[in-house]
Write an enzyme that holds these catalytic residues in place. Structure first.
Site, PDB file in Angstrom:
ATOM      1  N   LYS A 199      39.361  51.363  23.495  1.00 29.25           N
ATOM      2  CA  LYS A 199      38.225  50.544  23.904  1.00 29.25           C
ATOM      3  C   LYS A 199      38.347  49.075  23.526  1.00 29.25           C
ATOM      4  O   LYS A 199      38.732  48.755  22.395  1.00 29.25           O
ATOM      5  CB  LYS A 199      36.947  51.094  23.246  1.00 29.25           C
ATOM      6  CG  LYS A 199      36.489  52.394  23.856  1.00 29.25           C
ATOM      7  CD  LYS A 199      35.331  52.956  23.086  1.00 29.25           C
ATOM      8  CE  LYS A 199      34.010  52.601  23.741  1.00 29.25           C
ATOM      9  NZ  LYS A 199      32.872  53.022  22.906  1.00 29.25           N
ATOM     10  N   GLY A 349      45.463  53.623  11.595  1.00 27.11           N
ATOM     11  CA  GLY A 349      45.044  54.520  12.681  1.00 27.11           C
ATOM     12  C   GLY A 349      46.205  55.015  13.527  1.00 27.11           C
ATOM     13  O   GLY A 349      47.297  55.300  13.030  1.00 27.11           O
TER      14      GLY A 349
HETATM   15  P1  AMP Z   1      41.989  53.328  19.335  1.00 24.83           P
HETATM   16  O1  AMP Z   1      41.368  54.280  18.353  1.00 24.83           O
HETATM   17  O2  AMP Z   1      41.008  52.473  20.053  1.00 24.83           O
HETATM   18  O3  AMP Z   1      43.153  52.562  18.741  1.00 24.83           O
HETATM   19  O4  AMP Z   1      42.588  54.245  20.480  1.00 24.83           O
HETATM   20  C1  AMP Z   1      43.666  55.106  20.300  1.00 24.83           C
HETATM   21  C2  AMP Z   1      43.698  56.046  21.460  1.00 24.83           C
HETATM   22  O5  AMP Z   1      43.828  55.320  22.647  1.00 24.83           O
HETATM   23  C3  AMP Z   1      44.837  57.031  21.414  1.00 24.83           C
HETATM   24  O6  AMP Z   1      44.330  58.332  21.256  1.00 24.83           O
HETATM   25  C4  AMP Z   1      45.488  56.875  22.776  1.00 24.83           C
HETATM   26  O7  AMP Z   1      45.808  58.091  23.373  1.00 24.83           O
HETATM   27  C5  AMP Z   1      44.429  56.173  23.583  1.00 24.83           C
HETATM   28  N1  AMP Z   1      45.026  55.451  24.735  1.00 24.83           N
HETATM   29  C6  AMP Z   1      46.067  54.643  24.733  1.00 24.83           C
HETATM   30  N2  AMP Z   1      46.348  54.209  25.978  1.00 24.83           N
HETATM   31  C7  AMP Z   1      45.455  54.804  26.794  1.00 24.83           C
HETATM   32  C8  AMP Z   1      45.237  54.780  28.202  1.00 24.83           C
HETATM   33  N3  AMP Z   1      46.010  54.039  28.997  1.00 24.83           N
HETATM   34  N4  AMP Z   1      44.217  55.492  28.694  1.00 24.83           N
HETATM   35  C9  AMP Z   1      43.439  56.227  27.878  1.00 24.83           C
HETATM   36  N5  AMP Z   1      43.587  56.300  26.552  1.00 24.83           N
HETATM   37  C10 AMP Z   1      44.588  55.599  26.013  1.00 24.83           C
END
Ligand code: AMP
Length: 388
Positions: A199, A349
């Site tokens: 996000k 993370g």
């Molecule tokens: P965050 O906690 O915001 O760093 O998000 C990490 C998550 O983002 C991981 O579980 C990834 O699988 C997901 N992610 C990365 N790229 C994508 C994408 N193109 N579409 C959906 N989810 C994604």
């Protein structure tokens, strides 16, 4: 703010807040990085012949059924192995049994107290920093060491609460984390930030704070599609954080040459590793497609910028690295940074999990994702403020 070495802890009862919040499945620890990261502080206290009382949270406790799966017992066992020393596990967070065990401690003995969040069952006492609870835990020791970087951005009874009543300092892990992050206040340039993950909204503060300091921000992961949508591209079924579109438009207008977006993406039709995939330019995504990784051209483009970087900060994977088909972007860029020995700080993370095989070759991999983000947003961290 005092550091562990500033305190005289010889023979004293030292309360240490660790971060043992490790992934556990069916009683088995899947990754003990955080436990290992606590050893330097514990070993120093052993050398100083202290009596050691360890606290940590594990997972979230909302109802009774959360208790057993979030017990710290497996952590006590792993710690015993790593330290080659008995760890007395107290299956309570307060009461006579705990108090007696502490009274009976000899120099160099270690107690691990049950998950501090067991106290959350009764009115969220730990997580809402219940005054009596912090005071009670503080009454069990002579000094307090906060070595839990992962919760340093939270005001809980087991960090802020205890520190309000005892002479306190940071441990070696927190010191190391802060040194790495403070390096980013005056990084060697070019300084490049890589941001991925799901996000945009989680990272707005970081983008706003770092956009003036960084030479470039390279965007990937799910969040890239919110930026691309704001630029008018059809992103099909890709993840879009609609509330952040205005922010993306604004920041791209203000810094058109600083923020880089993918030029091609690896797309499929379902959020799955099993459906057909193909790499497409961002101009060609169709309505039913979703992008789950950056494509080859983007990897090449990003490497061109990273080639000259002297400092890199990276938060969030560039694709759905949990699926084998969509880990390539994250893996290739990680390999490139390691091969070129670029000073890289991974902001906790998922990106740290994705980089587990490169662990020893990365300058710093943070143990706290949320804490790192809040530090980089320029926010005050309650767990540290109380020590100042
Ligand atoms: P965050 O906690 O915001 O760093 O998000 C990490 C998550 O983002 C991981 O579980 C990834 O699988 C997901 N992610 C990365 N790229 C994508 C994408 N193109 N579409 C959906 N989810 C994604």
């Amino acid at each position: 703010m005092k550091k562990l070495k500033d305190l005289n802890i010889k023979g004293k009862k030292v309360l240490i807040r660790c971060d043992f919040n490790v992934p556990i499945k069916n009683g088995k620890i899947l990754d003990d990085t955080r436990i290992k990261a606590s050893l330097q502080t514990i070993n120093y206290c052993l050398e100083q012949k202290a009596k050691i009382i360890l606290f940590s949270h594990l997972g979230r406790i909302k109802e009774k059924s959360d208790l057993e799966k979030n017990s710290l017992l497996p952590v006590a066992k792993r710690l015993e192995k790593l330290l080659n020393k008995k760890v007395i596990f107290i299956n309570e967070t307060r009461g006579e049994k705990l108090e007696k065990a502490i009274d009976n401690l000899h120099e160099k003995d270690i107690i691990l107290v049950q998950n501090t969040r067991y106290e959350d069952l009764d009115g969220k006492k730990e997580s809402s920093n219940d005054k009596e609870l912090g005071k009670y835990w503080a009454s069990l020791g002579d000094v307090f060491i906060n070595d839990a970087f992962g919760t340093i951005h939270r005001a809980h009874a087991s960090n802020v609460g205890i520190a309000s009543h005892l002479e306190s300092a940071i441990g070696f892990l927190v010191e190391k984390e802060l040194n790495a992050l403070s390096y980013l206040n005056k990084p060697n340039k070019p300084f490049i930030v890589i941001l991925g993950g799901a996000k945009v909204s989680d990272k707005i503060g970081v983008i706003e704070n770092l956009v003036t300091k960084a030479d470039y921000i390279l965007i990937g992961g799910g969040m890239a599609f919110t930026f691309l949508q704001s630029e008018g591209y059809n992103v099909g079924n890709s993840l879009v954080d609609y509330e952040s579109i205005d922010f993306c438009t604004k920041i791209l207008n203000e810094y058109p040459n600083k923020i880089l977006l993918p030029i091609d993406v690896n797309v499929t039709t379902e959020y799955s590793n099993d459906t057909e995939n193909e790499v497409k330019d961002i101009t060609d995504i169709t309505d039913e497609q979703m992008g789950l990784d950056i494509g080859e051209k983007t990897i090449k483009l990003y490497k061109k910028y990273l080639k000259d970087a002297k400092t890199v900060l990276w938060n969030g994977p560039l694709g759905v690295y949990e699926f084998s088909k969509y880990k390539k972007g994250t893996k290739k860029i990680l390999e490139f940074l390691v091969k070129n020995e670029i000073k890289t700080i991974l902001g906790g993370g998922d990106i740290v999990a994705a980089a587990s095989s490169f662990k020893d070759k990365i300058y710093h991999a943070s143990t706290g994702g949320g804490a790192t983000l809040e530090y980089l947003e320029g926010k005050k961290l309650p767990g540290l403020e109380i020590l100042k």
